[in-house]
Design a protein around this motif. Structure first.
Motif, PDB file in Angstrom:
ATOM      1  N   LEU A 121       0.819  -1.202   0.000  1.00 24.83           N
ATOM      2  CA  LEU A 121       0.000   0.000   0.000  1.00 24.83           C
ATOM      3  C   LEU A 121       0.858   1.260   0.000  1.00 24.83           C
ATOM      4  O   LEU A 121       0.622   2.190  -0.774  1.00 24.83           O
ATOM      5  CB  LEU A 121      -0.910  -0.007   1.236  1.00 24.83           C
ATOM      6  N   ALA A 122       1.869   1.286   0.839  1.00 26.61           N
ATOM      7  CA  ALA A 122       2.648   2.510   1.040  1.00 26.61           C
ATOM      8  C   ALA A 122       3.685   2.755  -0.040  1.00 26.61           C
ATOM      9  O   ALA A 122       4.114   3.898  -0.229  1.00 26.61           O
ATOM     10  CB  ALA A 122       3.345   2.452   2.403  1.00 26.61           C
ATOM     11  N   SER A 123       4.085   1.720  -0.764  1.00 32.01           N
ATOM     12  CA  SER A 123       5.179   1.877  -1.723  1.00 32.01           C
ATOM     13  C   SER A 123       4.735   2.382  -3.085  1.00 32.01           C
ATOM     14  O   SER A 123       5.573   2.712  -3.924  1.00 32.01           O
ATOM     15  CB  SER A 123       5.887   0.524  -1.920  1.00 32.01           C
ATOM     16  N   ARG A 124       3.441   2.485  -3.327  1.00 25.72           N
ATOM     17  CA  ARG A 124       2.949   2.799  -4.670  1.00 25.72           C
ATOM     18  C   ARG A 124       3.500   4.102  -5.257  1.00 25.72           C
ATOM     19  O   ARG A 124       3.801   4.144  -6.438  1.00 25.72           O
ATOM     20  CB  ARG A 124       1.415   2.836  -4.691  1.00 25.72           C
ATOM     21  N   PRO A 125       3.627   5.199  -4.504  1.00 27.17           N
ATOM     22  CA  PRO A 125       4.093   6.436  -5.155  1.00 27.17           C
ATOM     23  C   PRO A 125       5.594   6.485  -5.386  1.00 27.17           C
ATOM     24  O   PRO A 125       6.067   7.383  -6.084  1.00 27.17           O
ATOM     25  CB  PRO A 125       3.686   7.539  -4.161  1.00 27.17           C
ATOM     26  N   LEU A 151      -2.681  -3.726  -3.797  1.00 27.31           N
ATOM     27  CA  LEU A 151      -2.113  -3.051  -4.954  1.00 27.31           C
ATOM     28  C   LEU A 151      -3.115  -2.058  -5.532  1.00 27.31           C
ATOM     29  O   LEU A 151      -2.776  -0.903  -5.823  1.00 27.31           O
ATOM     30  CB  LEU A 151      -1.736  -4.095  -6.008  1.00 27.31           C
ATOM     31  N   PHE A 152      -4.359  -2.504  -5.686  1.00 31.71           N
ATOM     32  CA  PHE A 152      -5.376  -1.619  -6.266  1.00 31.71           C
ATOM     33  C   PHE A 152      -5.689  -0.448  -5.336  1.00 31.71           C
ATOM     34  O   PHE A 152      -5.845   0.694  -5.797  1.00 31.71           O
ATOM     35  CB  PHE A 152      -6.650  -2.409  -6.573  1.00 31.71           C
ATOM     36  N   LEU A 153      -5.775  -0.712  -4.037  1.00 29.79           N
ATOM     37  CA  LEU A 153      -6.041   0.377  -3.094  1.00 29.79           C
ATOM     38  C   LEU A 153      -4.918   1.418  -3.131  1.00 29.79           C
ATOM     39  O   LEU A 153      -5.174   2.626  -3.197  1.00 29.79           O
ATOM     40  CB  LEU A 153      -6.195  -0.180  -1.678  1.00 29.79           C
ATOM     41  N   GLY A 154      -3.680   0.943  -3.079  1.00 27.85           N
ATOM     42  CA  GLY A 154      -2.557   1.870  -3.098  1.00 27.85           C
ATOM     43  C   GLY A 154      -2.473   2.652  -4.389  1.00 27.85           C
ATOM     44  O   GLY A 154      -2.235   3.867  -4.381  1.00 27.85           O
TER      45      GLY A 154
END
Length: 204
Positions: A121-125, A151-154
């Motif tokens: 969640l936290a690594s997406r950006p 993955l989709f939420l992030g």
């Protein structure tokens, strides 16, 4: 990081400002559907080639509106993340190492064992980190349903932020500033992620 700027910058350099204005013009430029399809495709390919997802989403939002851009980002980035997961799960470590440094991959493998859902969640950006985390999840054989959920939420939250920034910047006629913000934020997050992971890494 300079490579990540290639998608929006290279056409402007090679073909001039007029081309760039035409590309993102509401009238006379490519159709909205063509831009949307190209945007989703580029975002999905982010696992294989360096694509500046933040600036790209900001530009898409300036042309198509933030709801469309945010949805395109969520779908495209999730598809790319799933592709990376499957590549690592089926192709193994040797294939994953074609895209990620061995030390980088090893660090995130250890981290995802401790807190995989939160890390996804936290690594997406964060560029590079986002790709390394999904590859590590594939090597660790995380259940695909759990991966897709986080993955989709992030990616949805990340895409929403960049899209809203791009749309607001376009409305206030400061789109270059909005795009610059979408370049600087991922770079900052990448530095923070590396610093934090370095502090938490166990000594060998």
């Amino acid at each position: 990081m300079l490579v990540l700027l290639a998608v929006p910058v290279v056409p402007a350099v090679l073909l001039g400002e007029g081309y760039t204005r035409w590309l993102w013009a509401a009238d006379g430029g490519p159709s909205d559907r063509a831009l949307l399809a190209a945007g989703v495709g580029l975002l999905a390919a982010d696992i294989l080639i360096p694509v500046p997802s933040g600036p790209l989403l900001a530009l898409l939002a300036a042309r198509l509106g933030w709801p469309v851009a945010a949805l395109a980002g969520a779908v495209g980035l999730t598809a790319g993340g799933l592709a990376g997961y499957l590549l690592a799960r089926w192709g193994g470590r040797s294939l994953a190492l074609r895209w990620v440094d061995p030390d980088e991959l090893a660090r995130w493998e250890r981290a995802i064992e401790r807190n995989g859902a939160w890390l996804l969640l936290a690594s997406r950006p964060a560029p590079v980190v986002a790709e390394a985390v999904v590859l590590a999840a594939g090597l660790g054989r995380m259940p695909v349903g759990r991966l897709l959920l986080w993955l989709f939420l992030g990616n949805s939250v990340t895409s929403l932020v960049f899209s809203v920034v791009g749309s607001a910047a376009a409305q206030h006629e400061v789109l270059p500033i909005g795009v610059a913000f979408c370049v600087a934020l991922p770079a900052l997050l990448l530095r923070v992620a590396h610093n934090r992971q370095g502090n938490e890494a166990p000594e060998d």
